[in-house]
Design an enzyme around this catalytic site. Structure first.
Site, short mmCIF file in Angstrom:
data_model
loop_
_atom_site.label_atom_id
_atom_site.label_comp_id
_atom_site.label_asym_id
_atom_site.label_seq_id
_atom_site.Cartn_x
_atom_site.Cartn_y
_atom_site.Cartn_z
CB SER A 51 -23.54 0.36 7.70
OG SER A 51 -24.06 -0.51 6.73
CG ASP A 202 -19.53 -0.67 5.73
OD1 ASP A 202 -19.34 -0.28 6.90
OD2 ASP A 202 -20.56 -1.27 5.37
#
Length: 346
Positions: A51, A202
């Site tokens: 991320s 993610d």
């Protein structure tokens, strides 16, 4: 063997970095990196990131290719400035009460509250059918992705394959704006990112960050974990927002906790003749974190105001300096993170 102080004053020590994700809280990691890049005794061999950690890693490696540590520092500041500039006209701003009380959260922003509620019942495919993400243009403008294939710093970026539920680790030559966006794709806010025919979410669900490639594919035996998501919090959460925030922290720390437990176990039982186990057992793990992150809730991860990012950067620099003051001589010698503490409760 030469004393640790003499060695650190002469030959550079290879280190790896493990960078967690956390939205705007990634500016804390920016500050840590900014400080570490000033240490001539430390040479970064590889970075594993997820991320915002993945974006910091790619930007740092890009800048390093251009002009060494100075180029990396400049690239990181330029990236976070662009992030803040792009958010200048965002509807998700602090509410008057948060501003008045000096809080960085968006908890009292009417638009954030509405978005938070809608994300629980409305798909991002309905809210944002075009799949627009302003970070795509920023990343394309900030990073020379083909150039990352020639970077002396190895990069490992994790994203979660939606179909299989498994993490995929992308390396230097694989990286693109879409890979970094996939690594940061929260499924309640963004459409899954398509890469080579597969959808990705993610990377925090599969590794935040993934430690395995730092152990298997690198020479360094010292890994510095830059931790954004607190492992422990005092007392149980009681409000709905606090509960959601804690659930996110627990889920995004789960795989990392398992890897740290495995290192602790192998440190006790690994046989010297087992090459794989010996590599895991021989890793020296260090952690840079800040108690200040306990006071920052989920909503502030969407706050890209420049003063907030600068505050986080400065806290990251302070935390990195404090770590070096306390543990400089542990580098190359022993873990400064008590891995055995992660065995409790197994």
């Amino acid at each position: 063997m030469a004393p640790a102080r003499d060695r650190l004053d002469s030959d550079p020590l290879l280190i790896d970095l493990a960078l967690q994700g956390g939205g705007a809280h990634g500016a804390f990691t920016w500050g840590v990196l900014d400080r570490l890049l000033e240490e001539r005794q430390l040479e970064i061999e590889a970075i594993s990131g997820t991320s915002a950690g993945a974006m910091n890693a790619a930007v740092l490696a890009h800048g390093y290719c251009q002009n060494g540590p100075a180029g990396a520092k400049a690239a990181l500041e330029g990236f976070w400035r662009q992030v803040s500039d792009a958010a200048r006209f965002s509807p998700f701003r602090r509410g008057p009460l948060d501003v008045l009380l000096g809080r960085w959260s968006l908890d009292h922003s009417p638009l954030f509250a509405a978005m938070d509620m809608m994300a629980r019942v409305v798909s991002p495919y309905d809210l944002n059918p075009a799949g627009a993400n302003p970070l795509r243009a920023i990343l394309a403008d900030t990073v020379d992705f083909p150039g990352l294939a020639r970077s002396p710093i190895k990069l490992f970026v994790t994203a979660t394959n939606v179909r299989s539920g498994r993490g995929r680790v992308f390396r230097n030559a694989d990286l693109s704006p879409d890979v970094l966006l996939a690594s940061a794709c929260l499924p309640t806010l963004f459409q899954a990112v398509m890469i080579e025919g597969d959808a990705y979410w993610d990377g925090g669900y599969a590794g935040n960050p993934t430690m395995t490639p730092l152990i298997r594919d690198c020479e360094s035996q010292d890994t510095l974990l830059v931790q954004i998501n607190p492992i422990e919090r005092p007392g149980p959460p009681t409000s709905a927002r606090e509960i959601t925030n804690r659930l996110n922290e627990v889920s995004f720390n789960a795989v990392l906790m398992k890897e740290l437990r495995m290192m602790a176990l192998l440190g006790r039982v690994a046989s010297p003749t087992d090459e794989e186990g010996a590599r895991w057992a021989g890793m020296r793990i260090h952690r840079i974190s800040s108690a200040m992150m306990l006071d920052l809730g989920y909503s502030s991860k969407l706050n890209a105001e420049w003063p907030f990012l600068v505050m986080l950067r400065d806290e990251g620099r302070r935390a990195a300096s404090e770590f070096l003051d306390r543990h400089r001589l542990d580098l190359g010698q022993r873990s400064s993170l008590d891995l055995d503490a992660f065995l409790h409760g197994i």
